[in-house]
Design a protein around this motif. Structure first.
Motif, mmCIF file in Angstrom:
data_model
loop_
_atom_site.group_PDB
_atom_site.id
_atom_site.type_symbol
_atom_site.label_atom_id
_atom_site.label_comp_id
_atom_site.label_asym_id
_atom_site.label_seq_id
_atom_site.Cartn_x
_atom_site.Cartn_y
_atom_site.Cartn_z
ATOM 1 N N GLY A 219 0.823 -1.196 0.000
ATOM 2 C CA GLY A 219 0.000 0.000 0.000
ATOM 3 C C GLY A 219 0.857 1.245 0.000
ATOM 4 N N LEU A 220 0.191 2.390 -0.088
ATOM 5 C CA LEU A 220 0.895 3.662 -0.057
ATOM 6 C C LEU A 220 -0.025 4.728 0.510
ATOM 7 N N GLY A 221 0.589 5.742 1.068
ATOM 8 C CA GLY A 221 -0.168 6.869 1.578
ATOM 9 C C GLY A 221 -0.228 7.973 0.549
ATOM 10 N N LEU A 222 -1.238 8.831 0.670
ATOM 11 C CA LEU A 222 -1.363 9.964 -0.235
ATOM 12 C C LEU A 222 -0.824 11.208 0.461
ATOM 13 N N PRO A 223 0.316 11.732 0.009
ATOM 14 C CA PRO A 223 0.867 12.942 0.630
ATOM 15 C C PRO A 223 -0.049 14.144 0.388
ATOM 16 N N ALA A 224 0.213 15.199 1.098
ATOM 17 C CA ALA A 224 -0.544 16.430 0.891
ATOM 18 C C ALA A 224 -0.292 16.955 -0.518
ATOM 19 N N PRO A 225 -1.321 17.493 -1.169
ATOM 20 C CA PRO A 225 -1.136 18.016 -2.527
ATOM 21 C C PRO A 225 -0.156 19.185 -2.548
ATOM 22 N N VAL A 226 0.501 19.345 -3.688
ATOM 23 C CA VAL A 226 1.401 20.474 -3.905
ATOM 24 C C VAL A 226 0.882 21.270 -5.093
ATOM 25 N N THR A 227 1.363 22.492 -5.220
ATOM 26 C CA THR A 227 1.017 23.289 -6.390
ATOM 27 C C THR A 227 1.630 22.630 -7.613
ATOM 28 N N GLY A 228 0.798 22.242 -8.539
ATOM 29 C CA GLY A 228 1.270 21.452 -9.664
ATOM 30 C C GLY A 228 2.106 22.243 -10.646
ATOM 31 N N PRO A 229 3.166 21.632 -11.213
ATOM 32 C CA PRO A 229 3.906 22.268 -12.295
ATOM 33 C C PRO A 229 3.018 22.375 -13.533
ATOM 34 N N SER A 230 3.430 23.202 -14.483
ATOM 35 C CA SER A 230 2.573 23.484 -15.638
ATOM 36 C C SER A 230 2.239 22.233 -16.441
ATOM 37 N N TRP A 231 3.179 21.280 -16.542
ATOM 38 C CA TRP A 231 2.922 20.095 -17.353
ATOM 39 C C TRP A 231 1.782 19.257 -16.785
ATOM 40 N N ALA A 232 1.575 19.306 -15.460
ATOM 41 C CA ALA A 232 0.564 18.459 -14.820
ATOM 42 C C ALA A 232 -0.855 18.850 -15.213
ATOM 43 N N GLY A 233 -1.006 20.034 -15.783
ATOM 44 C CA GLY A 233 -2.330 20.458 -16.209
ATOM 45 C C GLY A 233 -2.665 20.063 -17.632
ATOM 46 N N LEU A 234 -1.734 19.401 -18.300
ATOM 47 C CA LEU A 234 -1.943 19.010 -19.692
ATOM 48 C C LEU A 234 -1.505 17.566 -19.864
ATOM 49 N N LEU A 235 -2.449 16.644 -19.635
ATOM 50 C CA LEU A 235 -2.143 15.216 -19.713
ATOM 51 C C LEU A 235 -2.693 14.625 -21.011
ATOM 52 N N PRO A 236 -2.186 13.458 -21.402
ATOM 53 C CA PRO A 236 -2.713 12.793 -22.600
ATOM 54 C C PRO A 236 -4.189 12.454 -22.421
ATOM 55 N N PRO A 237 -4.943 12.383 -23.512
ATOM 56 C CA PRO A 237 -6.364 12.020 -23.401
ATOM 57 C C PRO A 237 -6.534 10.574 -22.962
ATOM 58 N N ARG A 238 -7.670 10.284 -22.355
ATOM 59 C CA ARG A 238 -7.940 8.912 -21.913
ATOM 60 C C ARG A 238 -8.484 8.043 -23.044
ATOM 61 N N SER A 239 -9.090 8.668 -24.055
ATOM 62 C CA SER A 239 -9.721 7.906 -25.135
ATOM 63 C C SER A 239 -9.358 8.523 -26.480
ATOM 64 N N GLY A 240 -9.812 7.865 -27.537
ATOM 65 C CA GLY A 240 -9.567 8.368 -28.877
ATOM 66 C C GLY A 240 -8.260 7.919 -29.494
ATOM 67 N N TRP A 241 -7.591 6.954 -28.870
ATOM 68 C CA TRP A 241 -6.292 6.501 -29.371
ATOM 69 C C TRP A 241 -6.472 5.528 -30.545
ATOM 70 N N GLN A 242 -5.688 5.778 -31.586
ATOM 71 C CA GLN A 242 -5.699 4.917 -32.768
ATOM 72 C C GLN A 242 -4.353 4.212 -32.893
ATOM 73 N N PRO A 243 -4.337 2.887 -33.102
ATOM 74 C CA PRO A 243 -3.060 2.168 -33.201
ATOM 75 C C PRO A 243 -2.278 2.559 -34.451
ATOM 76 N N ILE A 244 -0.961 2.692 -34.308
ATOM 77 C CA ILE A 244 -0.103 2.989 -35.463
ATOM 78 C C ILE A 244 1.013 1.960 -35.639
ATOM 79 N N GLY A 245 1.122 0.987 -34.728
ATOM 80 C CA GLY A 245 2.133 -0.036 -34.925
ATOM 81 C C GLY A 245 2.404 -0.845 -33.675
ATOM 82 N N ARG A 246 3.004 -2.025 -33.886
ATOM 83 C CA ARG A 246 3.424 -2.907 -32.792
ATOM 84 C C ARG A 246 4.879 -3.319 -33.041
ATOM 85 N N PRO A 247 5.825 -2.467 -32.679
ATOM 86 C CA PRO A 247 7.229 -2.746 -32.988
ATOM 87 C C PRO A 247 7.827 -3.842 -32.108
#
Length: 229
Positions: free
Chosen positions: A94-122
């Motif tokens: 298990g793990l504990g959840l630390p207190a939240p911190v002010t997020g860096p700018s990248w944390a506000g722009l994450l990849p989408p959860r859906s809409g992914w199209q496959p382009i290859g299996r290398p």
């Protein structure tokens, strides 16, 4: 309303893998933050941990997921990677959840959860071979620079030129995605790989985790990587 401050993991081995992932992130940035998204499910739920790999002049996002034994409600917060690592139980159950911190700018722009199209299996062996060859080229070119020219800017320019090249094993995916996956420990012999695209985002999935990045045409792109070794 009770706020859940501890998450129990469905498999303690995944706790050990998560701790290793956090440790690698902290090698790049001792003050690293990670964004956590926990979602309930019929089998207990899933926790996704997003971290930024600050390699070279830019970055790639690395994502590690772990299965949860149970979850009261969805959670979404940004925390210190170091504090989260310290909260992982010694057995990895298990793990504990630390207190939240002010997020860096990248944390506000994450990849989408859906809409992914496959382009290859290398094939993973081919991908690793390409990455190792590019790392060797990077070392050779940097070692050949006169000392007075070997600035951070010059080194990052070489890295960006190399990692911007297309990955031969998958059309449309840059080498930087494979390099990031290799550096964070996601590429493992025999493990299946799959590449996807969703709008401006690209993603490379491996059994141990995923890496995601935005294409050069998207705002905030230009994610060049400098090899660690």
């Amino acid at each position: 309303m009770t706020v859940q401050t501890r998450l129990d993991l469905a498999d303690q081995r995944e706790g050990a893998d998560l701790a290793a992932f956090l440790g690698r992130l902290l090698r790049f940035d001792r003050a690293a933050a990670v964004r956590l998204q926990a979602v309930p499910g019929p089998d207990g739920g899933v926790l996704a941990v997003f971290g930024r790999l600050p390699l070279g002049g830019s970055a790639v996002l690395a994502v590690r997921t772990v299965r949860l034994a149970g979850l009261d409600a969805a959670a979404d917060l940004t925390v210190s990677a170091g504090q989260l690592l310290e909260s992982v139980d010694e057995p990895g159950a298990g793990l504990g959840l630390p207190a939240p911190v002010t997020g860096p700018s990248w944390a506000g722009l994450l990849p989408p959860r859906s809409g992914w199209q496959p382009i290859g299996r290398p094939p993973v062996d081919r991908v690793v071979h390409e990455v190792q060859g590019a790392v060797a080229e990077f070392k050779h070119r940097v070692a050949g620079m006169p000392d007075h020219h070997r600035t951070r800017q010059a080194v990052d320019a070489v890295a960006d030129e190399i990692w911007s090249r297309p990955l031969g094993a998958v059309a449309g995916l840059p080498l930087r995605a494979a390099h990031a996956a290799h550096t964070i420990g996601f590429l493992r012999a025999g493990g299946p790989l799959a590449a996807y695209r969703a709008g401006a985002w690209l993603r490379l999935d491996a059994p141990a985790g995923s890496v995601a990045l935005r294409t050069a045409a998207a705002p905030g792109a230009g994610l060049g990587l400098s090899p660690l070794r």
